[in-house]
Each structure stands twice: as structure tokens, then as C-alpha cells.
Design a protein around this motif. Structure first.
Motif, PDB file in Angstrom:
ATOM      1  N   ILE A   1      -4.027  -7.185   0.665  1.00 15.52           N
ATOM      2  CA  ILE A   1      -3.481  -6.394   1.762  1.00 15.52           C
ATOM      3  C   ILE A   1      -4.532  -5.344   2.128  1.00 15.52           C
ATOM      4  CG2 ILE A   1      -1.584  -4.909   2.533  1.00 15.52           C
ATOM      5  CD1 ILE A   1      -0.657  -7.713   1.764  1.00 15.52           C
ATOM      6  N   THR A   2      -4.599  -4.983   3.397  1.00 20.75           N
ATOM      7  CA  THR A   2      -5.559  -3.970   3.807  1.00 20.75           C
ATOM      8  C   THR A   2      -4.929  -3.017   4.815  1.00 20.75           C
ATOM      9  OG1 THR A   2      -7.764  -3.648   4.760  1.00 20.75           O
ATOM     10  CG2 THR A   2      -6.516  -5.510   5.551  1.00 20.75           C
ATOM     11  N   CYS A   3      -5.446  -1.768   4.816  1.00 15.77           N
ATOM     12  CA  CYS A   3      -4.850  -0.734   5.659  1.00 15.77           C
ATOM     13  C   CYS A   3      -5.887   0.342   5.956  1.00 15.77           C
ATOM     14  CB  CYS A   3      -3.620  -0.125   4.977  1.00 15.77           C
ATOM     15  SG  CYS A   3      -4.017   0.813   3.482  1.00 15.77           S
ATOM     16  N   ASP A   4      -5.447   1.438   6.574  1.00 16.39           N
ATOM     17  CA  ASP A   4      -6.328   2.550   6.905  1.00 16.39           C
ATOM     18  C   ASP A   4      -6.650   3.368   5.655  1.00 16.39           C
ATOM     19  OD1 ASP A   4      -7.196   3.991   9.665  1.00 16.39           O
ATOM     20  OD2 ASP A   4      -6.811   5.514   8.147  1.00 16.39           O
ATOM     21  N   LEU A   5      -7.730   4.143   5.752  1.00 11.03           N
ATOM     22  CA  LEU A   5      -8.151   5.003   4.651  1.00 11.03           C
ATOM     23  C   LEU A   5      -7.241   6.220   4.479  1.00 11.03           C
ATOM     24  CD1 LEU A   5     -10.482   5.418   2.560  1.00 11.03           C
ATOM     25  CD2 LEU A   5     -11.698   6.699   4.343  1.00 11.03           C
ATOM     26  N   HIS A   6      -6.524   6.594   5.535  1.00 18.68           N
ATOM     27  CA  HIS A   6      -5.707   7.817   5.485  1.00 18.68           C
ATOM     28  C   HIS A   6      -4.560   7.653   4.489  1.00 18.68           C
ATOM     29  CE1 HIS A   6      -3.605  11.425   6.634  1.00 18.68           C
ATOM     30  NE2 HIS A   6      -4.482  11.689   7.588  1.00 18.68           N
ATOM     31  N   PRO A   7      -4.457   8.560   3.514  1.00 18.22           N
ATOM     32  CA  PRO A   7      -3.442   8.383   2.465  1.00 18.22           C
ATOM     33  C   PRO A   7      -2.015   8.668   2.919  1.00 18.22           C
ATOM     34  CG  PRO A   7      -4.631  10.454   2.150  1.00 18.22           C
ATOM     35  CD  PRO A   7      -5.323   9.733   3.271  1.00 18.22           C
TER      36      PRO A   7
ATOM     37  N   SER B   1       2.342  -4.520  -3.680  1.00 16.67           N
ATOM     38  CA  SER B   1       3.199  -4.619  -4.860  1.00 16.67           C
ATOM     39  C   SER B   1       4.081  -5.861  -4.784  1.00 16.67           C
ATOM     40  CB  SER B   1       4.056  -3.357  -4.968  1.00 16.67           C
ATOM     41  OG  SER B   1       4.951  -3.444  -6.047  1.00 16.67           O
ATOM     42  N   GLN B   2       4.623  -6.129  -3.590  1.00 16.77           N
ATOM     43  CA  GLN B   2       5.505  -7.285  -3.399  1.00 16.77           C
ATOM     44  C   GLN B   2       4.777  -8.598  -3.697  1.00 16.77           C
ATOM     45  OE1 GLN B   2       7.429  -7.436   0.470  1.00 16.77           O
ATOM     46  NE2 GLN B   2       7.663  -9.657   0.373  1.00 16.77           N
ATOM     47  N   PHE B   3       3.523  -8.714  -3.227  1.00 15.50           N
ATOM     48  CA  PHE B   3       2.771  -9.956  -3.410  1.00 15.50           C
ATOM     49  C   PHE B   3       1.862  -9.915  -4.639  1.00 15.50           C
ATOM     50  CE2 PHE B   3       3.401  -9.834   1.314  1.00 15.50           C
ATOM     51  CZ  PHE B   3       4.317 -10.883   1.380  1.00 15.50           C
ATOM     52  N   ASN B   4       1.861  -8.764  -5.329  1.00  9.82           N
ATOM     53  CA  ASN B   4       1.068  -8.593  -6.555  1.00  9.82           C
ATOM     54  C   ASN B   4      -0.408  -8.886  -6.307  1.00  9.82           C
ATOM     55  OD1 ASN B   4       0.665  -7.982  -9.273  1.00  9.82           O
ATOM     56  ND2 ASN B   4       0.934 -10.111  -9.919  1.00  9.82           N
ATOM     57  N   VAL B   5      -0.946  -8.219  -5.269  1.00  9.03           N
ATOM     58  CA  VAL B   5      -2.362  -8.422  -4.904  1.00  9.03           C
ATOM     59  C   VAL B   5      -3.028  -7.064  -4.726  1.00  9.03           C
ATOM     60  CG1 VAL B   5      -1.973 -10.658  -3.796  1.00  9.03           C
ATOM     61  CG2 VAL B   5      -1.754  -8.552  -2.439  1.00  9.03           C
ATOM     62  N   ASP B   6      -4.348  -7.078  -4.580  1.00 12.48           N
ATOM     63  CA  ASP B   6      -5.110  -5.846  -4.382  1.00 12.48           C
ATOM     64  C   ASP B   6      -4.916  -5.290  -2.980  1.00 12.48           C
ATOM     65  OD1 ASP B   6      -6.201  -5.762  -6.938  1.00 12.48           O
ATOM     66  OD2 ASP B   6      -7.906  -7.033  -6.373  1.00 12.48           O
ATOM     67  N   LEU B   7      -5.041  -3.960  -2.894  1.00 11.21           N
ATOM     68  CA  LEU B   7      -5.007  -3.266  -1.614  1.00 11.21           C
ATOM     69  C   LEU B   7      -6.389  -2.690  -1.336  1.00 11.21           C
ATOM     70  CD1 LEU B   7      -3.534  -1.900   0.811  1.00 11.21           C
ATOM     71  CD2 LEU B   7      -3.054   0.020  -0.708  1.00 11.21           C
ATOM     72  N   TYR B   8      -6.922  -2.954  -0.131  1.00 13.01           N
ATOM     73  CA  TYR B   8      -8.215  -2.414   0.277  1.00 13.01           C
ATOM     74  C   TYR B   8      -8.009  -1.488   1.475  1.00 13.01           C
ATOM     75  CZ  TYR B   8      -9.893  -6.337  -2.533  1.00 13.01           C
ATOM     76  OH  TYR B   8     -10.120  -7.223  -3.553  1.00 13.01           O
ATOM     77  N   GLN B   9      -8.519  -0.260   1.359  1.00 20.65           N
ATOM     78  CA  GLN B   9      -8.414   0.710   2.440  1.00 20.65           C
ATOM     79  C   GLN B   9      -9.747   0.777   3.188  1.00 20.65           C
ATOM     80  OE1 GLN B   9      -6.212   3.817  -0.273  1.00 20.65           O
ATOM     81  NE2 GLN B   9      -5.765   4.320   1.861  1.00 20.65           N
ATOM     82  N   ILE B  10      -9.686   0.622   4.508  1.00 19.89           N
ATOM     83  CA  ILE B  10     -10.885   0.511   5.340  1.00 19.89           C
ATOM     84  C   ILE B  10     -10.987   1.718   6.265  1.00 19.89           C
ATOM     85  CG2 ILE B  10     -12.153  -0.959   6.956  1.00 19.89           C
ATOM     86  CD1 ILE B  10     -11.571  -2.212   4.162  1.00 19.89           C
ATOM     87  N   GLN B  11     -12.149   2.356   6.247  1.00 16.96           N
ATOM     88  CA  GLN B  11     -12.342   3.517   7.109  1.00 16.96           C
ATOM     89  C   GLN B  11     -12.139   3.123   8.579  1.00 16.96           C
ATOM     90  OE1 GLN B  11     -14.686   4.878   9.495  1.00 16.96           O
ATOM     91  NE2 GLN B  11     -13.480   6.759   9.407  1.00 16.96           N
ATOM     92  N   HIS B  12     -11.461   3.995   9.294  1.00 16.56           N
ATOM     93  CA  HIS B  12     -10.983   3.750  10.652  1.00 16.56           C
ATOM     94  C   HIS B  12     -12.090   3.304  11.612  1.00 16.56           C
ATOM     95  CE1 HIS B  12      -7.906   4.662  13.816  1.00 16.56           C
ATOM     96  NE2 HIS B  12      -8.983   4.871  14.560  1.00 16.56           N
TER      97      HIS B  12
END
Length: 801
Positions: free
Chosen positions: A478-484, A497-508
Motif C-alpha cells: 500500500i502507498t500513500c502521502d508522506l504527511h502523517p 494491516s488488512q492485507f498484511n503488507v508493507d506501507l510506503y509513504q511517498i513525498q508529495h
């Protein structure tokens, strides 16, 4: 007798919901071929055909050369098979659930001319004045489909079985007749068996239901008398009223509350009605009348004083959003109302997704609409009207939704990962799904700042995942914005959490450039210089970025240039009140005593929410910090959007932001009337820690100096500013490209919608001998971020695995 061949043909692409199976059937029949045609969901269409060799070859050529206009063939595979059985006829078999990596469903398609003729044919009673008319090549698709393969029983039309008795023939007869253009069409019906409209008052009581003729007469009379009507359509609901009357539009604005100045879109029945008011290019004409029917921003003619369109439609702006009718009810209303421009604006409360169920529509719009024209066909997926503008034949998507979704973006490199999801930024959000080497953005979601839009985003992502037949076990990251603090970041954490995979945050701003790179087919090992300019994005250093020049490859970026950091006293309040942002810059550079003289000339205190009290507080904060603003308590920004806001304010174009981008848009409106050659203005840069820094402090002071001389017209200063600001970004990008032996320079971010700025960057880059990259398929603004997030996440995944 010629040899009889049997072949298996597999076709993938947009081959469902576009009349593709009937098209194949008729070409096969005309070539005396037997066998069957089978819809296999996302695996495409499979044919087993038998006949003479020449007939099969003719069939293949005709399919490739004459395919339905809206269809798209991605792969066409022919395989000889050893088939002992001899077919006696040709048939379309019942669909089966096939799995593939693509999506074979088209977007919603505007009503075709043949159906319009049927709808206006008094001798064709079942279709006369029937607003839900459709056929195999037009009508709702994405908004009505619950799952694939695309058949009536898996759409919301399951509630309306075909009639078996009607004149001149029943719907079931049309569906079964291979000579009829409704042969195997899935989402059509007639007045006997299909959905219908009713007209309701604000209490939900029926006003008119006797006949569609009486409903249309009553509705059009009310519109002509100045009432505001809620009209349910294909993917949601519009608020509709006359566009030529200031009082009516001001009444709509008053009811909308927060929509004090935000522009409304228009719908017109033909070009004749608007040609005297707008410049319309051939490209704009083509898109306005395409099957997509988006809202297209058209530039006003400055000489248009006797316009039939109220200035209250888009106050202070030099362009107005215009669209053409795309469903039966739109055309019918114009038939009864006459040739008048109408306001067609989304029927929703601010920042809440529009209602798609009748009870929800009544609840949301009871204080906005006078009456409700609603139908009883369920909408499965809401889809707002798409919005775009044209820059020299290049499409700049602003809102990508109806008419575009669920089309995909192909990647310029091979990807074996089954699936991944991205949740977008916070504003103007789309989500997106990676399916091997394709990216499927969702429809427009909006600003994800409320529970309702959070649920809309989540449900849209999961619906797209379902259409693509992606198993939970296939989701790799899963990937999303860097803003917490974004709600979309919270959703991304939940999905990871649902798919039990890593999350990557990418700068806007990196995500902006990544979307540009993939759209322009940048090679996997290639670098570009990316100019990423917008209002806000969370930076690596915790500051608010927005005027960035980045050295980018797919797997990393280096910030090599940006706008000078400026203090935002009060944080987000500076975005609503440009005077506050202007005050921050002026005090910070001139000190409180000199600043107060300028504030008095500008009347700046009057443009703050709390007037003199607020200004005194700003000055006191500066003095308490020993003539500097504390960076611990005051956020710093390199935002291009904030500089546009400040210049807009100083030039008198905008003193408050009532909707996103308003000061910058009003500045562009002011500049459109100006002559930049009348003004001398240069924007400078300096080097700091190896980076190029654009000096916005000196820029603001230079603008103030220009305003000291009455000969300098504000509209001319506005025009000059946009050009010079574009030049400095372009020139620094060229320096960086030369230093790093890079041949391509690109522009992304919301400021790229400004035509003068973008054109200047493009011209300077091209004249220097570099390749200029710009958007045409992905939105330059935040609607394109989810695409860039997936690319950024993909390369982080590669590093880890």
C-alpha cells in the motif's frame, strides 16, 4: 471446396459494453462463419470460429479496421485448433467469469445520435421522450455495473426486466435481433419496462408523475421561472437553474453558503449559443462533443459585454466550465426550455459526496433545491463530471471521473507484481490500483477531510479491486502521502494491516513528477529534471513544500532547487487570507516600522479576519522574536501557490480564498487582460548549500515598487509576473539539466494549470534544446498523485525485495 479451418481468437482491451460482441457476431455472420462468441470478463472475448480460410482472414481484417469507435483492442491472438466437431450455426454464449490483468469495461458513454433520433420520433412510442434510451454503443456503464462480466444481471438494470410486448417490437425482441443495434445491449430499456422520472417537492411528495411530457413541461416552466431544480442523472445529481440571470445565481450561491464565488459549470445544447462569448479551438470542440462529454474550461472573449451568461457564474475568472448534454434527460430539458445556457453544478453539500440514493438526495438538498426531478434506477458508483482545460492541444485534466473511469494508464516497463493500492493525498483525491503494468485510478473522490469522503475513497478502491478480480493475497503493498496526519494516511495504514503488507509513504512533489515520468514513457534507468509547483506538500524537512525543482529517477530524487522559505504566521490561516501571507513576507524582510507604512497604503488590516487587532498581534510576534519569526512555532513554506496568492492580493485580484486556488485563478483572470511588455520585472535566484533558491522576498518588494507608480497597470504587472516566474523555474531547471547531462525537463503540480506560466516554461525549455515533458493523460494537480504514489511505492518494493 476450400479447406475448412477452425480458429480460436482471443481479444482483450475495452471489449465489453461497447457493442463489441454484436459487432463480432455480424461480421462473422456476413463472412459465413459458424461457432460461438464468449465474453470472459477481464480475460476479454473468446471466439471459436469455423469456415473457409479466406472468410476467416476477411473477418480478422474487418474486426481490426472497423471496430466500434469506443472500443480498444489491446491484444488480438489467433490460434489454429484441431476441432473435429462441425458447427451448424453462430451464437453468443452466456458469459463466464474469466480473470485477466486488465479491465474490459468502458466508462459511461454519452447518448448517441441514433438514440436521440429515436427519442424524438413521435411514431416510436416506446422511446418517444424516454430519457433512459440507450443501445449497444451508448449509455451508462461504470456507474451501473456491480461486477463483471458485463451482463444485465450484474448491473443495476437487473431491476428492470425486458418487456415482451411493445410496438413496433419488444425490448426482448430487439435484444435478440442481430440486425438491431440493441442486439445484446445491456443497459437499455423503454417506457414500458424501464426506469422513470418523477417530480417531487421539498417534502418528498410527488408533484407530477402522469407522463414524461407533463413532468418535462412542469420542470422546464419552473426553471424558466427562476427555480432551482435537483436533477438526478447517470452518476449523481445536479442543481440546475438559468445561467443568464444574476439574481437566480446569487440565490443559488446564498443557499450553497460556502460557495460565495466558486465557479459553476454550464450546460449548453450547441455551439451557436456560446460562440460569441468564448474562444473555442478545434480541440475543445472535439472534446466537448466526444463520448466522454467532460466540462471544458473555455476562455472568455474580453469584448463580450452583451453576454447571455451572467458574470456571477464565474466571478473574476477569464474562463468558464462548459459541457454539452450527455444523457436523454439533458436533451429533453433543452427541448422544452429552449436554447438557453443552464447552470449544472454538483448537487452536494461542500466537501460531502453527492447523494446517489433518493432519500439521501432529499436529505442533502432540501434547503438548496426548490423541486426534485429524480428517477428510480439505482446508481451503483457515483461519478462527478470530469473537468479539464486545453493548453495548445494538450489535455490538462483537473477532475478525472465520468467518461474516463475505469480506463487505465499503461506503464512503460514490465511489472510482474499482481497488485498494489494507493490512497492519494488529502485534497482533490483519487485512489489508484496497480495491476501488473497498468494503473487504474478511481473516480474523483474530493477532499478527504470527512468521514463520508473517507468511506467513499475506501469503497471506490475496493470496488475497483473487485472489478479487477484482485484477490487479497495478490496485494503486495500500500502507498500513500508522506504527511502523517492525513486521513488518507490513516486509511493506508488500515489497508496495510488488512492485507498484511508493507506501507510506503511517498513525498508529495516526487509523486507529481513520477506520474509525469510514467505518462511520458521515461525509461526505467532514465533521469529527468522535474519542476513540481503547487500549494502544499509535506517536505522531508518537515516544512511546507510547493515550489520544487527535483532531480528524479524512478527510485529516488534530489531536491536541487526551490522557492525561498517564507514564514506562514498562523499556518493554514495564510492560505485563506492572502493578506496574512503578504504581511508575513513583508514584516520578515522590512521589519515592523517599514512594514506598517506599506500596510497602511494597502489597507491590509481591513483584509484580515480580525482587522487591526490581528495585524498588531503579527507585529508583536515579530518584535517578541527580536525582529525575526521563530521557526520553532511558525511553519516555513516554499509554496508556489502562496506566492501566487500574495501577488494576487497585492494586485487587488483577491483578498480572501473562498475556494481552493481562487487567488491564483483570479490573478490569471486579471493577467489575461494585461500587456506584459509594459512592465520591467526580473525574478532572481541565489545559491545556498549547493541548491538554487528563487528569491521571492525581492520579488514581492519589486511588485510593491511597481505599484508605487500609477503608470504601471495592475493587469500588466500580473501578466508580467506569470511569465517571469515561469522563466526563472525554466532557467534553473536548464542549469541543473546541463550540470547533470540530462536531456528532459518536465512540469507538474497544480500551478501547471496556469496557461501563461506553463507556456513560458515550455517555450524556454524547448528553445534551449531540451525535451519538455507535460501532462496529457494524468492530472497535473493532486488528482494525479495516487498514480505517482504507486510508482514510488513500486520502486521501494523493488529495493526491499
Amino acid at each position: 471446396m476450400n479447406d475448412i479451418r477452425t480458429v480460436e481468437i482471443t481479444i482483450t482491451g475495452i471489449v465489453q459494453g461497447v457493442g463489441f460482441r454484436p459487432f463480432l457476431f455480424n461480421i462473422a455472420r456476413n463472412n459465413d462463419l459458424t461457432g460461438y462468441i464468449l465474453n470472459r470478463g477481464n480475460a476479454g472475448v473468446r471466439l471459436i470460429l469455423q469456415g473457409e480460410s479466406k472468410s476467416i482472414e476477411n473477418f480478422i481484417v474487418e474486426v481490426k479496421n472497423n471496430k466500434p469507435k469506443i472500443s480498444y483492442i489491446e491484444h488480438f491472438k489467433v490460434k489454429e485448433i484441431d476441432f473435429k466437431k462441425k458447427f451448424s450455426n453462430l451464437e453468443i454464449k452466456k458469459s463466464e467469469q474469466g480473470r485477466g490483468i486488465s479491465l474490459t469495461l468502458p466508462p459511461d458513454i454519452a447518448i448517441c445520435n441514433n438514440c436521440l433520433e429515436d427519442m424524438r420520433n413521435k411514431n416510436l412510442l416506446k422511446y418517444y421522450n424516454y430519457p433512459f434510451i440507450a443501445c449497444a454503443v451508448c449509455g451508462p456503464r461504470f456507474t451501473t455495473v456491480e461486477e463483471l462480466p458485463y451482463d444485465r444481471e450484474r448491473t443495476t438494470m437487473i431491476n428492470f426486466p425486458f418487456c415482451d410486448k411493445a410496438e413496433p417490437e419488444s425490448c426482448i425482441q430487439e435484444y435478440s435481433d442481430f440486425n438491431n443495434r440493441r442486439f445484446h445491449a445491456q443497459t437499455y430499456a423503454c417506457s414500458i419496462c424501464g426506469p422513470n422520472y418523477q417530480l417531487y417537492n421539498i417534502s418528498g411528495n410527488v408533484i407530477e408523475q402522469a407522463s414524461i411530457k407533463e413532468i418535462l413541461k412542469e420542470t422546464s416552466n419552473r426553471i424558466n421561472n427562476g427555480e432551482i431544480i435537483a436533477v438526478k442523472g447517470i452518476g449523481g445529481v445536479h442543481l440546475v437553474c438559468l445561467a443568464d440571470d444574476d439574481e437566480i445565481i446569487l440565490k443559488l450561491r446564498k443557499r450553497k453558503g460556502e460557495r460565495k464565488f466558486k465557479p459553476f459549470a454550464l450546460m449548453v445544447p450547441n455551439f451557436r449559443l456560446i460562440e460569441k462569448d468564448f474562444y473555442i479551438s478545434e480541440k475543445e470542440r472535439e472534446i466537448l462533443t466526444s463520448f466522454r462529454r467532460p466540462i471544458v474550461l473555455l476562455e472568455r472573449k474580453n469584448s463580450s459585454n452583451n453576454s447571455s451568461i451572467s458574470k456571477q457564474v464565474a466571478p473574476g475568472l477569464n474562463n468558464v466550465g462548459v459541457m454539452f448534454p450527455y444523457s436523454g434527460i439533458h436533451h429533453l430539458l433543452f427541448d422544452y426550455i429552449g436554447e438557453k445556457p443552464l447552470v449544472y453544478t454538483s448537487g452536494n453539500k461542500s466537501n460531502i459526496p453527492m447523494g446517489i440514493e433518493n432519500d439521501m438526495i432529499f436529505n442533502q438538498l432540501q434547503n438548496l433545491a426548490d423541486v426534485f426531478l429524480l428517477h428510480n434506477r439505482p446508481i451503483f458508483q457515483r461519478a462527478d463530471d470530469s473537468v479539464l482545460r486545453i493548453h495548445d492541444n494538450k489535455v490538462k485534466l483537473i477532475r478525472r471521473s465520468r467518461g474516463y473511469v475505469p480506463e487505465y494508464l499503461p506503464l512503460p516497463f514490465n511489472v510482474e507484481i499482481p497488485a498494489a493500492l494507493s490512497t492519494g493525498p488529502e485534497l482533490a483525491v483519487t485512489g489508484a490500483i496497480l495491476r501488473r503494468n497498468r494503473i487504474f485510478p478511481t473516480q474523483h473522490i474530493g477532499n478527504v477531510t470527512h468521514l463520508e469522503t473517507y468511506e467513499f475513497l475506501r469503497n471506490s478502491l475496493l470496488h475497483m479491486k473487485n472489478l479487477l478480480q484482485i484477490k487479497d493475497s495478490e496485494v503486495e503493498f500500500i502507498t500513500c502521502d508522506l504527511h502523517p496526519a492525513f486521513i488518507t494516511t490513516k486509511l493506508a495504514n488500515e489497508l496495510a494491516s488488512q492485507f498484511n503488507v508493507d506501507l510506503y509513504q511517498i513525498q508529495h512533489h516526487f509523486a507529481h513528477v513520477l506520474s509525469l515520468m510514467v505518462e511520458n514513457n521515461i525509461k526505467i534507468d532514465e533521469k529527468i529534471v522535474g519542476i513540481s509547483v503547487d500549494g502544499v506538500g509535506y517536505g522531508d524537512d518537515g516544512n511546507v513544500w510547493g515550489g520544487e525543482i527535483l532531480l528524479c529517477s524512478y527510485d529516488k530524487y534530489q531536491r536541487v532547487g526551490h522557492l525561498e522559505y517564507q514564514p506562514m504566521i498562523g499556518g493554514d490561516r495564510c492560505t485563506k487570507y492572502p493578506a496574512r501571507m503578504a504581511a508575513s513576507i513583508i514584516i520578515n524582510n522590512l521589519g515592523s516600522q517599514e512594514a506598517q507604512k506599506i500596510f497602511k497604503k494597502l489597507g491590509l488590516a481591513d483584509d484580515l479576519e480580525y482587522k487591526e487587532t490581528e495585524l498588531n498581534a503579527l507585529l508583536s510576534q515579530f518584535e517578541m522574536g527580536k525582529t525575526k519569526f521563530s521557526s520553532e512555532n511558525i511553519p516555513l513554506t516554499s509554496s508556489t501557490g502562496r506566492i501566487f496568492d500574495v501577488i494576487s492580493y497585492l494586485l487587488g485580484a483577491s483578498d480572501i480564498k473562498t475556494y481552493r486556488g481562487e487567488p491564483a485563478m483570479r490573478l490569471e483572470g486579471l493577467a489575461s487582460r494585461g500587456n506584459p511588455k509594459e512592465i520591467k520585472l526580473n525574478v532572481e535566484f541565489y545559491r545556498q548549500n549547493g541548491n538554487y533558491i528563487i528569491n521571492t522576498s525581492k520579488l514581492v518588494l519589486n511588485i510593491l515598487d511597481l505599484l508605487e507608480h500609477s503608470k504601471n497597470k495592475r493587469k500588466d504587472i500580473a501578466a508580467k509576473f506569470q511569465i517571469e516566474f515561469g522563466k526563472i523555474f525554466a532557467n534553473i531547471a536548464i542549469k541543473i539539466a546541463k550540470e547533470n547531462n540530462i536531456k528532459k525537463i518536465g512540469l507538474s503540480g497544480g500551478v501547471a494549470y496556469n496557461y501563461s506560466f506553463s507556456k513560458t516554461v515550455k517555450n524556454v525549455v524547448n528553445q534551449a534544446g531540451y525535451t519538455f515533458l507535460e501532462h496529457d493523460l494524468v492530472a497535473p494537480g493532486d488528482a494525479g498523485i495516487s498514480t505517482g504514489q504507486l510508482i514510488g511505492g513500486l520502486f521501494q518494493y523493488f529495493k526491499k525485495n
